[in-house]
Enzyme design. Sequence first.
Site, PDB file in Angstrom:
ATOM      1  CE  LYS A  12     101.312   9.488  52.115  1.00 44.86           C
ATOM      2  NZ  LYS A  12      99.779   9.525  51.916  1.00 44.86           N
ATOM      3  CB  THR A  86      96.391  -4.631  49.666  1.00 42.27           C
ATOM      4  OG1 THR A  86      96.644  -3.094  49.610  1.00 42.27           O
ATOM      5  CG2 THR A  86      96.145  -4.799  51.313  1.00 42.27           C
ATOM      6  CG  ASN A 110      93.314  -4.013  58.016  1.00 39.45           C
ATOM      7  OD1 ASN A 110      93.800  -3.813  59.414  1.00 39.45           O
ATOM      8  ND2 ASN A 110      92.641  -2.931  57.428  1.00 39.45           N
ATOM      9  CG  HIS A 141      91.421   3.374  52.289  1.00 41.18           C
ATOM     10  ND1 HIS A 141      90.418   2.201  52.119  1.00 41.18           N
ATOM     11  CD2 HIS A 141      92.311   2.741  53.258  1.00 41.18           C
ATOM     12  CE1 HIS A 141      90.631   1.410  52.967  1.00 41.18           C
ATOM     13  NE2 HIS A 141      91.732   1.325  53.788  1.00 41.18           N
ATOM     14  CE  LYS A 145      93.262   0.616  50.035  1.00 34.15           C
ATOM     15  NZ  LYS A 145      94.737   0.031  50.237  1.00 34.15           N
ATOM     16  N   GLY A 151      91.855  -4.177  49.964  1.00 33.38           N
ATOM     17  CA  GLY A 151      92.144  -5.352  50.527  1.00 33.38           C
ATOM     18  C   GLY A 151      91.520  -5.886  51.324  1.00 33.38           C
ATOM     19  CB  THR A 152      90.572  -3.936  54.786  1.00 36.98           C
ATOM     20  OG1 THR A 152      91.988  -3.906  55.050  1.00 36.98           O
ATOM     21  CG2 THR A 152      89.725  -4.379  55.924  1.00 36.98           C
TER      22      THR A 152
END
Length: 251
Positions: A12, A86, A110, A141, A145, A151-152
Site C-alpha cells: 500500500k 515498524t 512515523n 489504525h 495493521k 510504532g508511533t
Amino acid sequence: MVQIILNGCNGKMGKVVSNLAQNSDTLSIVAGIDRNSSGTYYPVFSSIEECNVSADVILDFSRPDALDSLIKYAKSNNLGVILCTTGYSDNQIKTINDISKEIPVFRSANMSIGVNVVNNILKNISALLYKNFDIEVIEKHHNQKVDSPSGTALLLADTIKASLPEEVSYVNGRNGIRKRKHNEIGIHSIRGGSIVGEHEIIFAGQGETIEIKHTALSRDVFAVGALKACEFMYKKEKGLYSMDDVISVKN
C-alpha cells in the site's frame, strides 16, 4: 538526482511512494523489491539479492523480517538505508544501531512531518505538565495493521517518558478493577475499517484537559516524509538519523 531502491514497492505505501516520486524533479525510483514482482515504471525484483541496479539509497516500507537482507545489501553496496517499517524487536533495534556505525541508517516510527512536530512539542511540555496531569495515549489504525501498539504511539510515549523527572510505566489498555497510578502512561489501541492513522495525547488534570492530536487523512503524508528523508540521506556519512534531523534542516 537521488536514485532509490524501494523495498515493498507493491504494498500500500510502496504504491503511494511510487506515484509521488513520478512527479519529482529531485529523485527517482530506479528499482523495486517485492514478493509480488509485477511490473511498474521501474524494474521489480522478487528479492534484494537479485537487484543489479545502481542506486544511492534503499527506502524500506515492508516488514521487520526483511531487515537482515537489507542491511547486508546496503553494507555490500555502500548505500544509505531508510527504514520506515515498524514492529522491530529489541534485538533488531540493536542491530540497526550497530550497523549505523558502518553505514548511514535512517529510522523513524512515523514519516509524517506533522507527527514529528508533535513529538518535538511533547519533549518541551511533558515535564511541565506531569505533576498535575495524568497522561494517556490513544492510537487508531485500519483493521489490517499487524503491530499494536503502533510504532508511533510508542515513539510518542517514549518521548514523554524520557522527559519526565521520575520513572513511569506503560499500561497497554486498562482491564480489571483498580485505580490509576499517577506514574503510568496509558497506551490504547483501536483497530477498524480503513483508518489511516490517528494519534492523540491526553493530559488530564483537575478541572482541565489538554489534548494534542494528529490525524493522517491520506497515506500521502507518510510518502512525502519518506521522500524527504531520501533527499536528506543522499551522500550522508555513517550514523543513525531520524525525522528529527529532517525537520530541523533549514530550508
